[in-house]
Design an enzyme around this catalytic site. Structure first.
Site, PDB file in Angstrom:
ATOM      1  N   ASP A 137       0.849  -1.186   0.000  1.00  0.00           N
ATOM      2  CA  ASP A 137       0.000   0.000   0.000  1.00  0.00           C
ATOM      3  C   ASP A 137       0.886   1.237   0.000  1.00  0.00           C
ATOM      4  OD1 ASP A 137      -2.411   1.332  -0.063  1.00  0.00           O
ATOM      5  OD2 ASP A 137      -2.637   1.399   2.108  1.00  0.00           O
ATOM      6  N   TYR A 165       1.294   5.735  -0.482  1.00  0.00           N
ATOM      7  CA  TYR A 165       0.939   6.971   0.234  1.00  0.00           C
ATOM      8  C   TYR A 165       1.163   8.101  -0.769  1.00  0.00           C
ATOM      9  CZ  TYR A 165       1.239  10.086   4.435  1.00  0.00           C
ATOM     10  OH  TYR A 165       1.054  11.040   5.409  1.00  0.00           O
ATOM     11  N   HIS A 168      -3.364  14.335   0.778  1.00  0.00           N
ATOM     12  CA  HIS A 168      -3.549  13.493   1.969  1.00  0.00           C
ATOM     13  C   HIS A 168      -2.317  13.562   2.881  1.00  0.00           C
ATOM     14  CE1 HIS A 168      -4.697  10.128   4.494  1.00  0.00           C
ATOM     15  NE2 HIS A 168      -3.579   9.493   4.180  1.00  0.00           N
ATOM     16  N   ARG A 178       2.164  17.243  12.732  1.00  0.00           N
ATOM     17  CA  ARG A 178       3.449  17.957  12.851  1.00  0.00           C
ATOM     18  C   ARG A 178       3.224  19.433  12.543  1.00  0.00           C
ATOM     19  NH1 ARG A 178       4.432  13.583   9.713  1.00  0.00           N
ATOM     20  NH2 ARG A 178       4.572  14.896   7.840  1.00  0.00           N
ATOM     21  N   GLU A 183     -10.032   4.369   4.071  1.00  0.00           N
ATOM     22  CA  GLU A 183      -9.142   5.031   3.118  1.00  0.00           C
ATOM     23  C   GLU A 183      -9.637   4.681   1.723  1.00  0.00           C
ATOM     24  OE1 GLU A 183      -4.998   5.557   5.601  1.00  0.00           O
ATOM     25  OE2 GLU A 183      -5.036   4.143   3.925  1.00  0.00           O
ATOM     26  N   GLU A 189      -9.269   4.283  -1.945  1.00  0.00           N
ATOM     27  CA  GLU A 189      -8.074   4.053  -2.752  1.00  0.00           C
ATOM     28  C   GLU A 189      -8.428   3.377  -4.068  1.00  0.00           C
ATOM     29  OE1 GLU A 189      -4.837   2.231  -0.679  1.00  0.00           O
ATOM     30  OE2 GLU A 189      -5.363   3.127   1.264  1.00  0.00           O
ATOM     31  N   ASP A 237      -9.151   0.651   2.320  1.00  0.00           N
ATOM     32  CA  ASP A 237      -8.161   0.137   3.268  1.00  0.00           C
ATOM     33  C   ASP A 237      -8.567   0.622   4.661  1.00  0.00           C
ATOM     34  OD1 ASP A 237      -5.867  -1.141   4.178  1.00  0.00           O
ATOM     35  OD2 ASP A 237      -4.675   0.685   4.023  1.00  0.00           O
ATOM     36  N   ARG A 279      -7.090   4.156  13.504  1.00  0.00           N
ATOM     37  CA  ARG A 279      -6.141   5.263  13.694  1.00  0.00           C
ATOM     38  C   ARG A 279      -5.502   5.262  15.078  1.00  0.00           C
ATOM     39  NH1 ARG A 279      -5.023   6.556   8.543  1.00  0.00           N
ATOM     40  NH2 ARG A 279      -6.893   7.127   7.379  1.00  0.00           N
ATOM     41  N   GLN A 304      -2.961   2.429  15.151  1.00  0.00           N
ATOM     42  CA  GLN A 304      -1.860   2.826  14.268  1.00  0.00           C
ATOM     43  C   GLN A 304      -0.960   3.871  14.923  1.00  0.00           C
ATOM     44  OE1 GLN A 304      -3.249   4.470  10.561  1.00  0.00           O
ATOM     45  NE2 GLN A 304      -1.208   4.918   9.794  1.00  0.00           N
ATOM     46  N   TYR A 319       3.060   2.655  15.182  1.00  0.00           N
ATOM     47  CA  TYR A 319       3.749   2.793  13.899  1.00  0.00           C
ATOM     48  C   TYR A 319       5.205   3.255  13.998  1.00  0.00           C
ATOM     49  CZ  TYR A 319       3.680   7.917  13.428  1.00  0.00           C
ATOM     50  OH  TYR A 319       3.898   9.264  13.584  1.00  0.00           O
ATOM     51  N   LYS A 363      -3.685  -1.661  10.407  1.00  0.00           N
ATOM     52  CA  LYS A 363      -3.990  -1.736   8.976  1.00  0.00           C
ATOM     53  C   LYS A 363      -4.279  -3.152   8.489  1.00  0.00           C
ATOM     54  CE  LYS A 363      -3.038   2.497   7.331  1.00  0.00           C
ATOM     55  NZ  LYS A 363      -3.871   3.247   6.371  1.00  0.00           N
ATOM     56  N   THR A 369      -8.868  -5.216   4.290  1.00  0.00           N
ATOM     57  CA  THR A 369      -8.808  -4.316   3.144  1.00  0.00           C
ATOM     58  C   THR A 369      -9.819  -4.842   2.139  1.00  0.00           C
ATOM     59  OG1 THR A 369      -6.454  -3.833   3.470  1.00  0.00           O
ATOM     60  CG2 THR A 369      -7.375  -3.386   1.292  1.00  0.00           C
ATOM     61  N   THR A 392      -4.536   6.561   0.324  1.00  0.00           N
ATOM     62  CA  THR A 392      -5.724   7.415   0.364  1.00  0.00           C
ATOM     63  C   THR A 392      -5.699   8.466  -0.736  1.00  0.00           C
ATOM     64  OG1 THR A 392      -5.787   7.149   2.759  1.00  0.00           O
ATOM     65  CG2 THR A 392      -7.115   8.919   1.832  1.00  0.00           C
ATOM     66  N   GLU A 422      -9.366  13.041   7.831  1.00  0.00           N
ATOM     67  CA  GLU A 422      -9.245  14.333   7.155  1.00  0.00           C
ATOM     68  C   GLU A 422     -10.577  15.079   7.120  1.00  0.00           C
ATOM     69  OE1 GLU A 422      -6.582  14.136   3.410  1.00  0.00           O
ATOM     70  OE2 GLU A 422      -7.336  12.097   3.749  1.00  0.00           O
TER      71      GLU A 422
END
Length: 392
Positions: free
Chosen positions: A108, A110, A115, A124, A181, A183, A212, A216, A219, A223, A232, A236, A323, A337
Site C-alpha cells: 500500500d 501513500y 492526503h 506535525r 481510506e 483508494e 483500506d 487510527r 496505528q 507505527y 492496517k 482491506t 488514500t 481528514e
C-alpha cells in the site's frame, strides 16, 4: 452496440468489460465479464477452461497478448447479433461475486500529496507537512494479503493496543477511531523484476476500487519506528470487478508536476496518471468525491519503485494507491481528514454526526472513468458494514 441488455449510462457497456469471479446458484465459481447488469460466463462463451477456475490468476498469467485477444473475442461476440445467446448471461443480482484474485503480496502506497500534507499538518504542525523523502520516491509499506476481502464482506472492529496522549499507560481493547481510506488498486498479471515505468502495461492487468480500513488509534501507538501493523492488517476491501487497462485509454492523463524531477528509474516516456472519480457514501449519504487525477505518484512509478531493488512481483500481487484526497475539503478520502482528526464532526442529512465509524455503519465507495464517445467506465462499488469487536 450490443445484443446484451445494457441501459444507457450503465457504465458497463462494451467499452468497459471488467473481469470478475462469480458463482451461479448451485454452480462452481468461474470467471465472468460484466455487461450491463449481467455476467457473461466466459468458460461457456469462449470454450477455454482457463475461465472455469475460481480466480483470474491463470488467465492473467498468460500475458498481455492473450488479454488483448480475449477482449477482442468478447467484443466480437457481444456486438454480433447473429451470435446472441442469452443463456450465456446471468443476472448480477442472482450470482455470488467472489474475491477475483488469489492475492500474493500486497503493498500500500501513500501517493496523494493532499492526503500526506493534511496528515502532516495535523500531527506535525510546527514542521514541514511533507517529510524530506516524500517527493523523491513513492512511500509505501508491505500489507497483509490474507485479509484482503471482496466487497460486501462485513468488517469486524479490530482489537489492539492504544494510548491516547492523556493516558499514562497503553490499554487494550476495540479501536475507537476506526476509519476508511478510499483508494484504487492495481493487479499484477505477469511476473517481473526491475520493471521500468514504461513497462507498466506489460505487467499490470487491471484496476479496482479499494477501501483500506484503518484503526487510527492502534496505528498511532504502534507505527514508530517500523510503520503500520495491526492498525492496517485486519481488513482491506476490494471491488469484485477488475477493469482492464485497455478500457482506460481515454482516462490517461499526466500526473501533477513533479518537482524535484524524479530519478531516472522513475521517469517514463508516457504518463500513467488516471482520471478516475470516486464517491464515498456513509450510510447512504454522499460525504466525499476523491479525485484520482490529483495523485502525485503514478501506478507505473509505484511498480518501478517496488521492483527496482530486485524484488519480484508475481501473478496476483496487488498494490494500492494509498488514500486519495484532493485539495478541496469535499475531496478528502478518509474521515480523519474530513473531520480534521475528530475536531470537526460530520453532520449527515439525517442529523446524525460522525467523527470516526460506529458499529453498524456502512461505507460504500464507487467510481468511474471517462470512456470513448462520452461514455463512462464504471468500477462498480466496494462496500462494507462495521460489526462489533469480538469478546476477548
Amino acid at each position: 452496440m450490443t445484443w446484451a441488455n445494457v441501459a444507457e449510462g450503465s457504465g458497463f457497456g462494451p467499452a468497459n468489460l471488467p473481469y470478475g469471479v462469480f458463482a451461479p446458484a448451485g454452480g462452481a465459481a468461474r470467471v465472468g465479464v460484466r455487461i450491463g447488469d449481467e455476467v457473461l460466463d466466459l468458460a461457456a462463451a469462449l470454450g477455454d477452461t482457463v475461465f472455469a477456475r475460481p480466480t483470474l490468476n491463470d488467465f492473467m498469467a498468460r500475458g498481455r497478448d492473450f488479454w488483448r485477444e480475449t477482449r477482442a473475442r468478447i467484443v466480437e461476440l457481444l456486438t454480433d447479433a447473429t451470435r446472441a445467446d442469452h443463456t450465456l448471461l446471468y443476472p448480477v443480482g442472482e450470482v455470488t461475486l467472489l474475491l477475483p484474485i488469489a492475492v500474493g503480496d500486497y503493498v500500500d502506497f501513500y501517493a496523494s500529496e493532499a492526503h500526506a500534507t493534511n496528515l502532516g499538518r495535523m500531527f506535525r504542525p510546527d514542521s514541514a507537512a511533507l517529510l524530506p523523502n516524500w517527493k523523491h520516491l513513492p512511500v509505501g509499506y508491505h500489507g497483509r494479503a490474507g485479509t484482503i476481502v471482496v466487497s460486501g464482506t462485513p468488517v469486524t472492529r479490530p482489537l489492539g493496543q492504544r494510548k491516547a496522549p492523556t493516558d499514562a499507560e497503553p490499554v487494550f481493547g476495540p479501536s475507537v477511531r476506526l476509519d476508511i481510506e478510499a483508494e484504487v488498486g492495481f493487479v499484477v498479471g505477469t511476473p517481473g523484476t526491475r520493471i521500468g515505468s514504461d513497462d507498466f502495461a506489460e505487467h499490470v492487468f487491471g484496476v479496482c476500487l479499494v477501501n483500506d480500513w484503518s484503526a487510527r488509534d492502534i496505528q498511532a501507538w504502534e507505527y514508530v519506528p517500523l510503520g503500520p501493523f495491526l492498525g492496517k492488517s485486519f481488513a482491506t476491501s476490494i471491488s469484485p470487478w477488475i477493469v482492464p487497462l485497455e478500457a482506460l485509454t481515454e482516462a490517461r492523463v499526466p500526473t501533477p508536476p513533479q518537482e524535484p524531477r524524479p530519478l531516472p528509474y522513475l521517469r517514463g516516456a508516457e504518463p500513467w496518471g488516471l482520471d478516475l472519480t470516486l464517491t464515498v457514501h456513509l450510510n447512504g449519504h454522499t460525504v466525499s468525491h476523491p479525485p484520482y487525477a490529483e495523485m502525485y505518484w503514478s501506478p507505473a512509478q509505484m511498480l518501478a519503485h517496488t521492483t527496482v531493488n530486485g524484488a519480484t512481483v508475481r501473478t496476483g500481487d496487488f498494490y494500492a494507491s494509498g488514500t486519495i484526497s484532493g485539495a478541496a475539503p469535499d475531496q478528502r478520502g478518509s474521515f480523519i481528514e474530513m473531520t480534521w482528526n475528530g475536531t470537526e464532526p460530520l453532520t449527515l442529512p439525517d442529523g446524525t454526526r460522525r467523527t470516526f465509524l460506529q458499529d453498524g455503519d456502512t461505507v460504500t465507495i464507487d467510481g468511474w472513468a471517462p470512456g470513448p464517445n462520452g461514455e463512462r467506465i464504471s468500477f462498480g462499488e466496494v462496500t462494507g458494514e462495521i460489526r462489533p469487536a469480538p469478546e476477548f
